[in-house]
Design a protein around this motif. Structure first.
Motif, PDB file in Angstrom:
ATOM      1  N   ARG A  18     -31.311 -25.756  30.226  1.00 34.42           N
ATOM      2  CA  ARG A  18     -29.844 -25.722  30.240  1.00 34.42           C
ATOM      3  C   ARG A  18     -29.300 -26.492  31.443  1.00 34.42           C
ATOM      4  NH1 ARG A  18     -29.307 -20.346  30.259  1.00 34.42           N
ATOM      5  NH2 ARG A  18     -28.625 -20.127  32.410  1.00 34.42           N
ATOM      6  N   LYS A  19     -29.971 -26.322  32.590  1.00 36.78           N
ATOM      7  CA  LYS A  19     -29.463 -26.965  33.812  1.00 36.78           C
ATOM      8  C   LYS A  19     -30.066 -28.350  34.045  1.00 36.78           C
ATOM      9  CE  LYS A  19     -28.224 -22.653  36.135  1.00 36.78           C
ATOM     10  NZ  LYS A  19     -27.723 -22.099  37.380  1.00 36.78           N
ATOM     11  N   LYS A  20     -30.923 -28.806  33.115  1.00 36.59           N
ATOM     12  CA  LYS A  20     -31.565 -30.143  33.212  1.00 36.59           C
ATOM     13  C   LYS A  20     -32.296 -30.327  34.545  1.00 36.59           C
ATOM     14  CE  LYS A  20     -28.605 -32.831  30.117  1.00 36.59           C
ATOM     15  NZ  LYS A  20     -27.694 -31.784  29.609  1.00 36.59           N
ATOM     16  N   LEU A  21     -33.141 -29.352  34.872  1.00 39.79           N
ATOM     17  CA  LEU A  21     -33.866 -29.399  36.143  1.00 39.79           C
ATOM     18  C   LEU A  21     -35.223 -30.064  35.966  1.00 39.79           C
ATOM     19  CD1 LEU A  21     -33.162 -25.719  37.215  1.00 39.79           C
ATOM     20  CD2 LEU A  21     -31.844 -27.763  37.763  1.00 39.79           C
ATOM     21  N   ASP A  22     -35.809 -30.529  37.075  1.00 43.10           N
ATOM     22  CA  ASP A  22     -37.169 -31.057  37.027  1.00 43.10           C
ATOM     23  C   ASP A  22     -38.173 -29.926  37.186  1.00 43.10           C
ATOM     24  OD1 ASP A  22     -36.498 -33.898  36.886  1.00 43.10           O
ATOM     25  OD2 ASP A  22     -35.603 -33.533  38.839  1.00 43.10           O
ATOM     26  N   TRP A  23     -37.823 -28.978  38.076  1.00 45.77           N
ATOM     27  CA  TRP A  23     -38.706 -27.832  38.340  1.00 45.77           C
ATOM     28  C   TRP A  23     -37.864 -26.575  38.471  1.00 45.77           C
ATOM     29  CZ3 TRP A  23     -43.763 -29.159  38.320  1.00 45.77           C
ATOM     30  CH2 TRP A  23     -44.120 -30.460  38.671  1.00 45.77           C
ATOM     31  N   LEU A  24     -38.472 -25.467  38.135  1.00 45.84           N
ATOM     32  CA  LEU A  24     -37.774 -24.203  38.341  1.00 45.84           C
ATOM     33  C   LEU A  24     -38.768 -23.155  38.856  1.00 45.84           C
ATOM     34  CD1 LEU A  24     -34.833 -22.735  36.956  1.00 45.84           C
ATOM     35  CD2 LEU A  24     -36.775 -21.327  36.425  1.00 45.84           C
ATOM     36  N   VAL A  25     -38.398 -22.516  39.933  1.00 42.40           N
ATOM     37  CA  VAL A  25     -39.231 -21.454  40.511  1.00 42.40           C
ATOM     38  C   VAL A  25     -38.623 -20.128  40.052  1.00 42.40           C
ATOM     39  CG1 VAL A  25     -40.134 -20.444  42.646  1.00 42.40           C
ATOM     40  CG2 VAL A  25     -39.573 -22.893  42.560  1.00 42.40           C
ATOM     41  N   ALA A  26     -39.363 -19.399  39.257  1.00 42.03           N
ATOM     42  CA  ALA A  26     -38.788 -18.166  38.705  1.00 42.03           C
ATOM     43  C   ALA A  26     -39.449 -16.954  39.344  1.00 42.03           C
ATOM     44  CB  ALA A  26     -39.008 -18.119  37.201  1.00 42.03           C
ATOM     45  N   ASN A  27     -38.644 -15.996  39.766  1.00 45.32           N
ATOM     46  CA  ASN A  27     -39.251 -14.766  40.271  1.00 45.32           C
ATOM     47  C   ASN A  27     -38.498 -13.523  39.805  1.00 45.32           C
ATOM     48  OD1 ASN A  27     -37.244 -15.459  42.107  1.00 45.32           O
ATOM     49  ND2 ASN A  27     -38.130 -14.193  43.694  1.00 45.32           N
ATOM     50  N   ASP A  28     -39.254 -12.438  39.824  1.00 43.62           N
ATOM     51  CA  ASP A  28     -38.756 -11.170  39.297  1.00 43.62           C
ATOM     52  C   ASP A  28     -38.093 -10.400  40.440  1.00 43.62           C
ATOM     53  OD1 ASP A  28     -38.388  -8.669  38.307  1.00 43.62           O
ATOM     54  OD2 ASP A  28     -40.409  -8.472  37.449  1.00 43.62           O
ATOM     55  N   VAL A  29     -36.761 -10.342  40.423  1.00 53.01           N
ATOM     56  CA  VAL A  29     -36.074  -9.689  41.542  1.00 53.01           C
ATOM     57  C   VAL A  29     -35.887  -8.183  41.323  1.00 53.01           C
ATOM     58  CG1 VAL A  29     -34.863 -11.680  42.507  1.00 53.01           C
ATOM     59  CG2 VAL A  29     -33.833 -10.445  40.609  1.00 53.01           C
ATOM     60  N   SER A  30     -36.440  -7.674  40.222  1.00 56.69           N
ATOM     61  CA  SER A  30     -36.344  -6.222  40.033  1.00 56.69           C
ATOM     62  C   SER A  30     -37.396  -5.516  40.888  1.00 56.69           C
ATOM     63  CB  SER A  30     -36.534  -5.856  38.558  1.00 56.69           C
ATOM     64  OG  SER A  30     -37.860  -6.175  38.169  1.00 56.69           O
ATOM     65  N   ARG A  31     -38.422  -6.288  41.330  1.00 55.72           N
ATOM     66  CA  ARG A  31     -39.477  -5.678  42.157  1.00 55.72           C
ATOM     67  C   ARG A  31     -39.011  -5.563  43.596  1.00 55.72           C
ATOM     68  NH1 ARG A  31     -44.841  -8.943  40.777  1.00 55.72           N
ATOM     69  NH2 ARG A  31     -45.466  -7.836  42.665  1.00 55.72           N
ATOM     70  N   THR A  32     -39.432  -4.487  44.266  1.00 60.78           N
ATOM     71  CA  THR A  32     -39.008  -4.311  45.660  1.00 60.78           C
ATOM     72  C   THR A  32     -40.063  -4.807  46.639  1.00 60.78           C
ATOM     73  OG1 THR A  32     -39.863  -2.084  45.534  1.00 60.78           O
ATOM     74  CG2 THR A  32     -37.472  -2.338  45.275  1.00 60.78           C
ATOM     75  N   ASP A  33     -41.326  -5.015  46.149  1.00 62.25           N
ATOM     76  CA  ASP A  33     -42.395  -5.453  47.058  1.00 62.25           C
ATOM     77  C   ASP A  33     -42.360  -6.955  47.296  1.00 62.25           C
ATOM     78  OD1 ASP A  33     -43.028  -5.758  44.372  1.00 62.25           O
ATOM     79  OD2 ASP A  33     -45.191  -5.671  44.723  1.00 62.25           O
TER      80      ASP A  33
END
Ligand code: CTP
Length: 417
Positions: free
Chosen positions: A354-369
């Motif tokens: 959707r954002k026409k990116l070259d790379w995307l770093v995805a992380n799970d922000v529901s975790r507290t650790d």
């Protein structure tokens, strides 16, 4: 280099040579040696004769738990200690670095253990200068620093502030140990992850939260600490790139060696990022930009009598990444971040397209650790070419070095342009 030997042996301890020359800031280097040791780094201290008049070698030996080299004629079996050390350490940090030491290094003079070691060591060299600001501004010192920088020597500071001769506005004071430590650990990460140093790129990083004011005392914000973006900037500086960091309000020390642009709101971040983007080769958009802002900001504190619905009327902010990626774009590589609480892979891939990116770093922000407000992170790096790489849990600087190592290798070819 020792790091290479370590990889083969599986030993995790990096090693640093800490050069201490004769400035009163030498007392702060005791803390540096101690903190590096506590962080699991082997610290081998080399002192100039003048430095030993200010701090005793015994102090460094006690905190580092290694012998301290002062004498050029100290022989380890058949080899001089300063030569043996050159094969043992990953990095040379000289803190404090006096005008005299910088001059000797620039001129290739080797007349004591530290300066001789510095010439026999072919790994990365970092210096934290400390001197009177008039000395720092002297054309001879400026010239020496220029020559050293051209040879790849990395500078941390100096900064304005209190020096032994008084409180001064001009630079001369050695950077504080936490700032130097961040720079050293970033340099070790960059070495470990083999982050590309050439060609020298112009890297634009955004970090931290944005805060959207409702009135002079209230704002809409988020829990981003800024650590991930700061870590990317620190590693990019450590790899010798030209770095601009645009940061929302974060409670972190400014990384040494980058241009720093502080902002507060999403609108300010959008303006600053747009201005800098044209001159960048790589944009790493790690900031947690507010998606909504209050429709109006009251110049006075809003009273309780008003209706709460009215107070929190929100409007959408500009999606900075989306408009930059969709707009007039030269050859810039764009890296986005995705903070998700569910369906990580599906949401991340949809966001990348959707954002026409070259790379995307995805992380799970529901975790507290890991993730938001944590020292560690764990993420997945998706590429426009359909590639997907798990970035196992590590502290944010280690993760930042891994991300940079990958994205500096080039632009991925989009699957469906
Ligand atoms: N971003 C941006 N401008 C905004 C909001 C986000 O440039 N106004 C960028 C962030 O810096 C990040 C990426 O977009 O690199 C994704 O941010 P995220 O909050 O995960 O996604 P959103 O686009 O806001 O989508 P959603 O909140 O619906 O998941």
């Amino acid at each position: 280099m020792r790091m290479r030997a370590q990889e083969e042996s599986g030993s995790p301890r990096p090693a640093v040579a800490l050069g201490v020359s004769g400035s009163i800031a030498a007392y702060k280097s005791v803390e540096l040696a101690s903190r590096l040791t506590q962080a699991g780094v082997d610290v081998h201290v080399l002192m100039t004769g003048n430095a030993t008049r200010l701090v005793a070698p015994l102090t460094f030996m006690t905190v580092s738990r290694f012998p301290v080299t002062v004498d050029l004629w100290e022989i380890d079996n058949w080899r001089p200690q300063h030569v043996a050390l050159a094969e043992l350490v990953d990095l040379l940090l000289v803190a404090p670095a006096t005008a005299n030491f910088l001059g000797k290094l620039a001129g290739g003079i080797a007349d004591d253990a530290l300066s001789t070691f510095a010439l026999s060591f072919d790994g990365p060299v970092m210096v934290a200068p400390a001197m009177n600001p008039r000395m720092w501004a002297h054309p001879a010192v400026r010239d020496n620093c220029r020559r050293l920088a051209e040879r790849g020597v990395r500078f941390v500071g100096p900064e304005p502030g209190r020096v032994a001769c008084g409180d001064l506005e001009e630079a001369g004071r050695m950077s504080e140990p936490p700032v130097i430590l961040r720079a050293v650990s970033a340099a070790l990460r960059v070495l470990g992850e083999k982050v590309s140093e050439s060609p020298r790129r112009r890297i634009l990083v955004t970090a931290g939260p944005t805060v959207e004011p409702l009135d002079p005392v209230r704002f809409v914000g988020n829990r981003s600490s800024g650590r991930m973006g700061y870590a990317v900037a620190e590693c990019a500086v450590a790899a010798g790139h030209e770095v601009t960091l645009i940061s929302g309000p974060a409670q972190l020390p400014r990384p040494a060696g980058c241009r720093f642009i502080p902002v507060n709101t999403a609108e300010e971040m959008a303006r600053a990022t747009r201005e800098q983007f044209a001159n960048a080769d790589l944009l790493v958009m790690a900031a947690a930009v507010a998606d909504y802002r209050p429709a109006a900001t009251s110049p006075q504190k809003i009273k309780k009598e008003g209706s709460p619905e009215q107070m929190l009327r929100l409007v959408e902010t500009e999606d900075i990444l989306r408009s930059l990626a969709a707009g007039k774009r030269q050859s810039q590589v764009i890296v986005g971040f995705a903070a998700e609480t569910e369906n990580l892979a599906a949401n991340a891939l949809a966001k990348l397209r959707r954002k026409k990116l070259d790379w995307l770093v995805a992380n799970d922000v529901s975790r507290t650790d890991v993730g938001f407000a944590s020292q560690d992170n764990e993420a997945t790096l998706y590429g426009a070419d359909g590639s997907c790489r798990e970035l196992a849990r590590a502290d944010k600087q280690a993760l930042a070095a891994r991300i940079l190592a990958r994205v500096l290798r080039g632009k991925p070819k989009p699957l469906n342009p």
